[in-house]
Write an enzyme that holds these catalytic residues in place. Structure first.
Site, PDB file in Angstrom:
ATOM      1  CD1 TRP A  66       1.923   2.835   5.507  1.00  0.00           C
ATOM      2  CD2 TRP A  66       3.096   2.823   3.609  1.00  0.00           C
ATOM      3  NE1 TRP A  66       2.065   1.520   5.106  1.00  0.00           N
ATOM      4  CE2 TRP A  66       2.780   1.486   3.953  1.00  0.00           C
ATOM      5  CE3 TRP A  66       3.837   3.076   2.452  1.00  0.00           C
ATOM      6  CZ2 TRP A  66       3.175   0.401   3.173  1.00  0.00           C
ATOM      7  CZ3 TRP A  66       4.235   1.990   1.674  1.00  0.00           C
ATOM      8  CH2 TRP A  66       3.901   0.678   2.034  1.00  0.00           C
ATOM      9  CG  ASP A 136      -1.414   7.790   1.753  1.00  0.00           C
ATOM     10  OD1 ASP A 136      -2.428   7.225   1.308  1.00  0.00           O
ATOM     11  OD2 ASP A 136      -0.323   7.203   1.918  1.00  0.00           O
ATOM     12  CE  LYS A 160      -3.865  -1.772   3.023  1.00  0.00           C
ATOM     13  NZ  LYS A 160      -2.960  -1.479   1.904  1.00  0.00           N
TER      14      LYS A 160
END
Length: 325
Positions: A66, A136, A160
């Site tokens: 990511w 992030d 999440k």
């Protein structure tokens, strides 16, 4: 779902979610909470559009897939550098603070706090004073207390720990909202959403309603400190099964970099991986397959995963090992 986002009824839900988030994460008064769309993936482009000016460099710390994707998008906007990377050891670790290379012309320094694919997580964040530290936190926000004041901007897709997919939370320091962004499309400006309390256009109202419900649940659990305690206990059950298996299970992440959210491991060979996952599925365990890019197994222990599920997985891992080792 049918309420107008301009209605008094929805306004109460919207503001309640903001207030809950401020309370649970102890967000200082000089930060704004924004509800955006497009997931973390849109943030990969949105933040360099705002902050990566000519003559400046976006500095990225690479710890997994990511962070690589975030860097890729920034390269489309302007000049970038890699402050540190653990790619050479298959992203099994997190860079040490002394490994991070900073520059006087950094526009910002970016990191990914938890790496879902490789099962690593930052335990200590760098102190950055010359440029905003941007994170992030999609996969571990609300899983543990964090010092918001270390960061200029935190962003997180909800799916999440915060709620269902559809809303992205951004926590941004006020001074960063003073940037000149005349070149940025209106919808991609943080200022646009800050000035309108995230109501410039129709927000994902049902996702924000669910976010507010999840935040209420976290509060009922005893807050983020209690959630962290539970997460440590849940993860320990599974890591102990790995560590006590005499090598039958092999964790991907180095011990000091282990994630509390994503526990990645392999069995002695690929055939055993397949047998283990097949048997686990028969017993009702869902989502234990490792990410398609790395294979193996991955147990995700996000906030909503109950202790009972982790106990059951530990017992299954122990019994499978005794039967097949």
């Amino acid at each position: 779902m049918e309420l107008s986002h301009r209605s008094k009824e929805y306004e109460e839900v919207h503001q309640s979610a903001i207030n809950h988030l401020k309370q649970l994460l102890n967000i200082p008064d000089n930060y704004q909470v924004l509800f955006l769309q497009g997931g973390a993936s849109l943030q990969f482009s949105m933040l360099p559009l705002q902050f990566l000016k000519k003559g400046k460099v976006a500095n990225y710390i690479l710890t997994g897939a990511w962070s690589e994707k975030a860097l890729k998008e920034a390269k489309l906007i302007g000049e970038t550098k890699i402050a540190a990377s653990t790619k050479e050891n298959q992203y099994k670790s997190i860079p040490t603070l002394s490994d991070i290379q900073l520059n006087n012309n950094d526009a910002y320094v970016h990191l990914t706090s938890n790496n879902t694919i490789f099962g690593t997580q930052w335990t200590e964040f760098p102190d950055i004073s010359h440029a905003p530290l941007i994170a992030d936190m999609s996969s571990d926000i609300l899983s543990r207390p964090i010092d918001i004041s270390k960061f200029g901007l935190i962003y997180a897709g909800a799916q999440k720990n915060l709620g269902p997919s559809g809303v992205t939370v951004a926590i941004i320091r006020d001074d960063l909202l003073n940037e000149n962004v005349d070149h940025v499309p209106t919808m991609l400006r943080y200022q646009t959403h800050a000035e309108t309390n995230s109501l410039y256009h129709t927000p994902p109202t049902f996702a924000i309603y669910m976010l507010n419900e999840v935040l209420s649940w976290v509060n009922q659990q005893g807050g983020v400190k209690e959630i962290e305690k539970q997460n440590i206990e849940k993860a320990k059950l599974i890591y102990d099964a790995i560590d006590e298996s005499e090598g039958f299970y092999k964790g991907h992440a180095e011990k000091e970099a282990r994630s509390l959210m994503n526990i990645t491991f392999n069995l002695p060979n690929e055939e055993q991986n397949k047998r283990f996952l097949t048997k686990a599925k028969e017993l009702g365990f869902v989502g234990l397959n490792g990410h398609r890019s790395v294979g193996g197994c991955r147990a995700s222990t996000y906030n909503a995963v109950p202790m009972e599920a982790c106990i059951a997985l530990r017992e299954f891992m122990d019994s499978y090992r005794k039967e097949h080792s």
